[in-house]
Design a protein around this motif. Structure first.
Motif, PDB file in Angstrom:
ATOM      1  N   UNK A   1      -1.797  45.752  36.437  1.00  0.00           N
ATOM      2  CA  UNK A   1      -1.243  46.943  36.770  1.00  0.00           C
ATOM      3  C   UNK A   1      -1.119  47.190  38.253  1.00  0.00           C
ATOM      4  N   UNK A   2      -2.213  46.800  38.910  1.00  0.00           N
ATOM      5  CA  UNK A   2      -2.426  47.060  40.421  1.00  0.00           C
ATOM      6  C   UNK A   2      -1.374  46.231  41.326  1.00  0.00           C
TER       7      UNK A   2
ATOM      8  N   UNK B   1     -11.055  49.896  45.483  1.00  0.00           N
ATOM      9  CA  UNK B   1     -11.079  51.381  45.234  1.00  0.00           C
ATOM     10  C   UNK B   1     -11.369  51.771  43.749  1.00  0.00           C
ATOM     11  N   UNK B   2     -10.447  50.805  42.950  1.00  0.00           N
ATOM     12  CA  UNK B   2     -10.525  51.186  41.401  1.00  0.00           C
ATOM     13  C   UNK B   2     -11.811  50.667  40.897  1.00  0.00           C
ATOM     14  N   UNK B   3     -12.307  49.343  41.538  1.00  0.00           N
ATOM     15  CA  UNK B   3     -13.108  48.732  40.753  1.00  0.00           C
ATOM     16  C   UNK B   3     -14.644  48.975  40.858  1.00  0.00           C
ATOM     17  N   UNK B   4     -15.125  49.248  42.480  1.00  0.00           N
ATOM     18  CA  UNK B   4     -16.436  49.318  42.588  1.00  0.00           C
ATOM     19  C   UNK B   4     -17.231  50.442  41.836  1.00  0.00           C
TER      20      UNK B   4
ATOM     21  N   UNK C   1     -12.507  54.671  38.751  1.00  0.00           N
ATOM     22  CA  UNK C   1     -12.603  53.778  37.356  1.00  0.00           C
ATOM     23  C   UNK C   1     -12.228  54.557  36.339  1.00  0.00           C
ATOM     24  N   UNK C   2     -12.235  55.875  36.142  1.00  0.00           N
ATOM     25  CA  UNK C   2     -11.727  56.542  34.903  1.00  0.00           C
ATOM     26  C   UNK C   2     -10.425  56.682  34.844  1.00  0.00           C
ATOM     27  N   UNK C   3      -9.748  56.771  36.074  1.00  0.00           N
ATOM     28  CA  UNK C   3      -8.213  56.935  35.992  1.00  0.00           C
ATOM     29  C   UNK C   3      -7.571  55.713  35.596  1.00  0.00           C
ATOM     30  N   UNK C   4      -6.635  55.966  34.624  1.00  0.00           N
ATOM     31  CA  UNK C   4      -5.833  54.625  34.337  1.00  0.00           C
ATOM     32  C   UNK C   4      -5.277  53.687  35.616  1.00  0.00           C
TER      33      UNK C   4
END
Length: 335
Positions: free
Chosen positions: A271-272, A207-210, A140-143
């Motif tokens: 972006x995704x 993977x990005x959002x949870x 989540x912290x990664x752009x």
């Protein structure tokens, strides 16, 4: 006529005098917000008005110097919604249905996974839970741009980490994750077509959002008094019953606004989609914001893109109002 004007002026004077007495510092308050209003006028309101104007014209690259496009009325809106655009596999309603499905599935998985992990890490005797929380929050912290490019490389059909891992364990390692146009799910009744690349981009965005939902759920869980669970133990409530009757109702005030934020972010997750699949193959994973971007770059259809994005704005506003009406996220909550 002059008598009527005089009466109106007198009424306005009385109204203004009463307002002045009720709010004696009203002028000072407006003076404080004036700088912010001026900034918003130029960076927000003017671009919005300009975009609305462009949506009724044939504004394109050729008009960037002359700023003299032709007025076309509602033609851009009709082309966007009904007649279609000369873009690969373009269908507004198919893109919209896919965008809705994409949002619902992602947010559901974000909430479920994030809440379950938060519940596990909220146990008193869970070893290393602070370390796990720090590690889990990294995606989540990664752009999202970095995450998108990383997952695009991992799903590469020849050199990606996913296929290389499948080869190592003796499975098929040449799957065209991002390039296979054949749908794995096709529901023509509602216009939903899901290619294999949907699985790839779904895993990347989950993977990005949870972790965001995990952070919100963790904070909400720590506000629940332990005495409530102790009383439930005395009453013989099962672990599942405690989750359903105690945990979920008490974390709801925190989770509902987070879910609304998640819906807005996922619906517009540029972006995704753009960096993992590029909307492909053949536009089957295109969402509304990526399609709107492509109408400008590389097409250069500014008028059409303006109409497209205004329609998207209206759709998003309606979804927000409906979601807010159902969840009552902006209303006060009393436990």
């Amino acid at each position: 006529m002059s008598t009527l004007t005089t009466e109106n002026n007198n009424q306005f004077s009385v109204w203004f005098y009463r307002l002045k007495r009720k709010y004696p510092n009203m002028g000072l308050a407006y003076l404080y917000i004036l700088p912010a209003f001026i900034i918003m006028l130029f960076i927000t309101f003017y671009p919005l008005v300009f975009q609305v104007w462009m949506s009724f014209t044939d504004f394109s690259l050729a008009n960037l110097r002359t700023m003299n496009p032709t007025f076309v009325g509602l033609t851009n809106y009709i082309n966007v919604i009904i007649q279609g655009l000369p873009v690969t596999n373009y269908n507004f309603f198919r893109i919209f249905i896919f965008n809705l499905f994409w949002t619902i599935v992602n947010v559901f998985l974000h909430v479920v996974i994030g809440t379950i992990v938060a519940l596990i890490l909220n146990q008193d005797h869970m070893p290393g839970k602070k370390i796990y929380r720090s590690l889990f929050v990294i995606p989540w912290a990664l752009p999202s741009l970095v995450s998108g490019m990383m997952w695009a490389n991992m799903w590469h059909d020849k050199f990606g980490a996913i296929n290389l891992l499948l080869q190592e364990i003796g499975l098929r390692g040449d799957i065209r994750w991002l390039l296979e146009p054949a749908p794995i799910i096709n529901i023509p009744q509602i216009g939903l077509v899901l290619p294999l690349s949907f699985v790839a981009v779904l895993i990347a965005n989950v993977w990005l959002g949870w972790p965001f939902m995990m952070v919100i759920a963790t904070g909400a869980l720590q506000t629940i008094p332990k005495e409530v669970y102790e009383a439930a133990d005395i009453d013989g409530v099962s672990p599942l019953g405690k989750i359903w009757n105690i945990t979920i109702p008490l974390i709801r005030p925190s989770m509902v606004p987070a879910i609304m934020i998640g819906i807005m972010m996922t619906f517009n997750q540029f972006n995704i989609i753009y960096f993992v699949t590029g909307g492909g193959p053949v536009g089957l994973t295109e969402i509304l914001v990526t399609q709107g971007f492509k109408l400008v770059n590389p097409q250069g259809w500014y008028g059409v893109a303006s109409a497209f994005n205004i329609i998207v704005f209206i759709i998003l506003a309606i979804i927000t109002l409906i979601t807010n009406r159902i969840t009552k996220a902006t209303e006060p909550y009393y436990a």
